[in-house]
Design an enzyme around this catalytic site. Structure first.
Site: not given
Ligand code: IVH
Length: 726
Positions: A38, A83-84, A141, A143, A145, A164, A222, A272, A338, A456, A459, A479
């Site tokens: 700081d 999305s996944l 990796e 996932k 939240d 996103r 994320e 991350y 992946k 009880c 007993c 007991c």
């Molecule tokens: S890869 C093509 N890796 O999951 C895939 N996504 O349903 C691109 N998420 O919107 C995402 N951890 O917010 C990937 N280790 C990770 C993740 C991750 C969380 C989330 C991400 C994405 C959603 C996909």
């Protein structure tokens, strides 16, 4: 300091601060204290105030934008943020792999794929000649939240960050992202050695340096709120009477979409990385390389990420983190698996909303609906009674739950719980499962009120509710301790000798409300044990097997195990022999009850070595209704009594001889020696008297040895004894 000196100092400060930011936020290491850091930031801030022309966009002082925004600008994503698809079981993962393998095996030989040269398995499979041996490897990796973000770096400088949104268009939250310390404002320049270390050749290294200095790179990852920050904030908000955050994800979402980045900064978010886009020129070979490169560029990655050679390893990774996710500083809800070989990504392609090269292998749900079948009352060390809900077994948070604590009557009333109700059971991490909610609309009308027990369950003494307290208590002070002793006596080596059922485990079972008498051991199932601490699938299975293996009981051990006052191993053996002589066709517990109840007190006293006190104790035990009820329960739970072995009835030199053991034996355990003596017709006594025939003296014999000498009793060594039993 003149202007030039100040300029040099500003440069040095920026580098130094950035170095410590990298260590602290990316490498999880700390070389200097936060206070010291700081003070460096403060010095930089002051110099920049003096010379505003030295302020650059990547200066650490630029993380907090003071001016609130009116609204967020819209930003188009190129490439789109996908999305996944979800997988929920090992079978789902197998299916996903089969689909990918099928596509991979259809790749025409003519198709030139980058990466093929470095992966011999892939090269083989891609040639189409070895379709049956298609091999895929993975990078796993966790996932997160949190919220997906896209970060743009132009000429190495963080220029824009966006949410996103719908995947195609997001919102510009650059200023808010700038408050996140784990996002570098300028990309770190890795050394050639570092790049070599992750498998980049010098051509790739040069390309990368060129991109950092004169090109664009897109980072995907994320933004999230660590659990610790979430808890601290909520504590603060509660104290201030403010609305608390529902969960860390909501906390992060609210912070990112703040128009005032000062508020975002206060909430201390983290970021991350899970991918790099827009660096196709680099021609990286694996996703693992991509993630490691992100770290070298100064971004934070999760160190738990793991390369897995096959689905077996993926499943292990998934199982480990499903169980241990509470160890992480952030919330995660699954594993993102992946395909590691980046050359396959365009081949596997995209279907609808998500790619085929990655999948979200979700963790088991932490809240599941099931039925409350009944309530049993568990007795605690201090005599308190706790209601335990018996559930229709259900998988929640990765384990099967069949019992759940309901704490006390107040909690039952708060939930409005009835037997037969549909309930939502919650189990997060290794936290004890609980009933989170009742669904009253699901009632059929046959549900029953949960009643406070009058007696009880262990007993039978009266139960009292202490005025002003919610707890119920058994009025019999001994007991719990007596119950534990009785149960441990039954499972002990000299009685049933059930492996894995030591007194600690017995206590655990009593505490969990699973066992309150010896018959309960035989109705336990794996489902009951698995949710308990220290029990894994295998140990639960082993204990159930060990109990089942001892369902056929030796008569003498059985009588001893009942814990009748004054009936030790010797007396139990005498009784077993006596009733076997009396009735040779003993087949079940019913016969034994019948025989014992027909023996008169005087007849018991006539048995050699049984005096009037012992006889009375035996007689009373077999004429107590509670004990008979217990024996019936044992029979119902499948207990079979073995006839006394023929050996023990044979006449031999040992017949009727009284042995006392003292000192440590080497060849046999004490129990083995005792068993051998009994088998040959001898008896064991615990102390030396003139009635003792032999004292077997092992190493370091005790006072019994001296007493034997004083009384002129035969003392034999272990060697002599071994010869005798031969
Ligand atoms: S890869 C093509 N890796 O999951 C895939 N996504 O349903 C691109 N998420 O919107 C995402 N951890 O917010 C990937 N280790 C990770 C993740 C991750 C969380 C989330 C991400 C994405 C959603 C996909």
């Amino acid at each position: 300091m003149n202007k030039q000196e100040s300029k040099n100092r500003v440069e040095k400060l920026k580098k130094e601060i950035n170095h410590h930011r990298y260590l602290y936020h990316v490498m999880d290491r700390q070389e200097i204290s936060e206070g010291a850091l700081d003070s460096l930031k403060n010095e930089l801030f002051k110099l920049e105030q003096e010379y505003p022309e030295f302020i650059t966009a990547d200066s650490p002082t630029q993380r907090v934008e003071g001016r609130p925004l009116d609204k967020f600008k819209k930003i188009a994503h190129e490439p789109a943020m996908l999305s996944l698809f979800d997988a929920f079981s090992a079978q789902d993962m197998k299916d996903w792999e089969s689909r990918a393998k099928k596509i991979k095996s259809q790749i025409p030989t003519s198709l030139k794929l980058r990466g093929a040269s470095i992966n011999p398995n892939f090269a083989k499979a891609a040639s189409g000649k070895q379709k049956s041996q298609v091999i895929l490897d993975y990078y796993c990796e966790l996932k997160f939240d949190g919220l997906a973000m896209s970060l743009n770096y132009v000429n190495g400088i963080f220029t824009q960050g966006a949410t996103r949104g719908d995947g195609k268009v997001g919102e510009d939250v650059t200023n808010n992202l700038k408050t996140i310390e784990s996002i570098p404002l300028r990309l770190r320049i890795p050394s050639e050695a570092e790049l070599k270390n992750i498998g980049l050749d010098s051509d790739q290294a040069n390309k990368l340096l060129n991109i950092i200095e004169n090109g664009g790179i897109i980072i995907r990852g994320e933004a999230l709120m660590a659990k610790k920050i979430f808890n601290e904030l909520n504590k603060k908000y509660k104290k201030a009477g403010k609305k608390v955050l529902a969960n860390p994800r909501n906390g992060a979402a609210g912070s990112i979409r703040q128009l005032d980045s000062k508020i975002t900064a206060e909430r201390k978010l983290d970021f991350y990385v899970y991918g790099i886009a827009g660096a196709d020129d680099l021609r990286l070979q694996t996703h693992e390389q991509e993630i490691k490169l992100a770290k070298l560029l100064g971004l934070k990655i999760l160190e738990s990420n793991k390369y897995c050679r096959n689905l077996d390893e993926v499943n292990k990774f998934h199982a480990y983190w499903e169980k241990n996710r509470k160890k992480l500083s952030m919330e995660v809800d699954g594993v993102v698996v992946k395909v590691n070989n980046l050359a396959l990504w365009p081949v596997l392609g995209i279907v609808g909303k998500g790619p085929r090269y990655a999948i979200a292998y979700k963790f088991a749900a932490e809240q599941v609906a099931t039925a409350l079948k009944g309530v049993v009352w568990q007795i605690g060390r201090t005599g308190t009674l706790t209601p335990i809900g018996v559930l229709k077994p259900v998988r929640v948070g990765g384990v099967t739950v069949s019992h759940v604590t309901l704490h006390n009557m107040d909690e039952i009333n708060r939930l409005g719980l009835k037997i037969g109700d549909t309930v939502i059971v919650e189990r997060a991490g290794d936290v004890i499962p609980k009933v989170a909610q009742v669904l009253p609309k699901m009632r059929s009308g046959s549900e029953q009120k949960i009643l406070i027990p009058k007696n009880c369950p262990i007993c039978g003494s009266q139960v009292e509710r202490i005025p002003g307290e919610v707890v119920l208590r058994c009025t019999n002070k001994d007991c719990y301790a007596v119950t534990l002793r009785r149960l441990s006596h039954w499972t002990s080596k000299a009685a049933m000798d059930i492996e894995g059922l030591g007194s600690k485990v017995v206590e655990q079972l009593v505490k969990a409300g699973l066992v309150s008498d010896i018959a309960d051991f035989y109705s336990l199932s794996e489902y009951d044990l698995k949710p308990l601490e220290r029990f894994a699938d295998k140990s639960a299975e082993n204990l159930i097997k060990a109990i089942a293996a001892k369902k056929e009981l030796d008569l003498a051990r059985f009588i001893y195990g009942l814990g009748i006052r004054h009936v030790g191993e010797e007396t139990a053996l005498l009784l077993a022999e006596r009733i076997t002589n009396y009735e040779l066709r003993i087949t079940n517990l019913f016969d034994i009850i019948k025989i014992f109840q027909s023996i008169r007190l005087e007849q018991l006293e006539e048995i050699e070595d049984i005096g009037p006190i012992v006889a009375k104790s035996i007689y009373d035990w077999w004429h107590n209704e509670k004990n008979i009820k217990l024996l019936r329960k044992l029979e119902k739970n499948g207990i079979i009594i073995k006839r006394q072995t023929a050996n023990s009835m044979q006449q031999s030199d040992f017949t009727g001889k009284v042995f006392v053991l003292t000192g440590a034996l080497n060849g046999l355990t004490r129990n083995e020696a005792k068993a051998k003596i009994r088998e040959l017709g001898g008896k064991i006594a615990s102390s030396v008297s003139k009635n003792t025939d032999f004292v077997v003296a092992g190493e370091n014999p005790g006072s019994k040895f001296n007493k034997a000498k004083d009384l002129g009793v035969n003392v034999v060594s272990e060697d002599d004894f071994s010869k005798m039993i031969e």
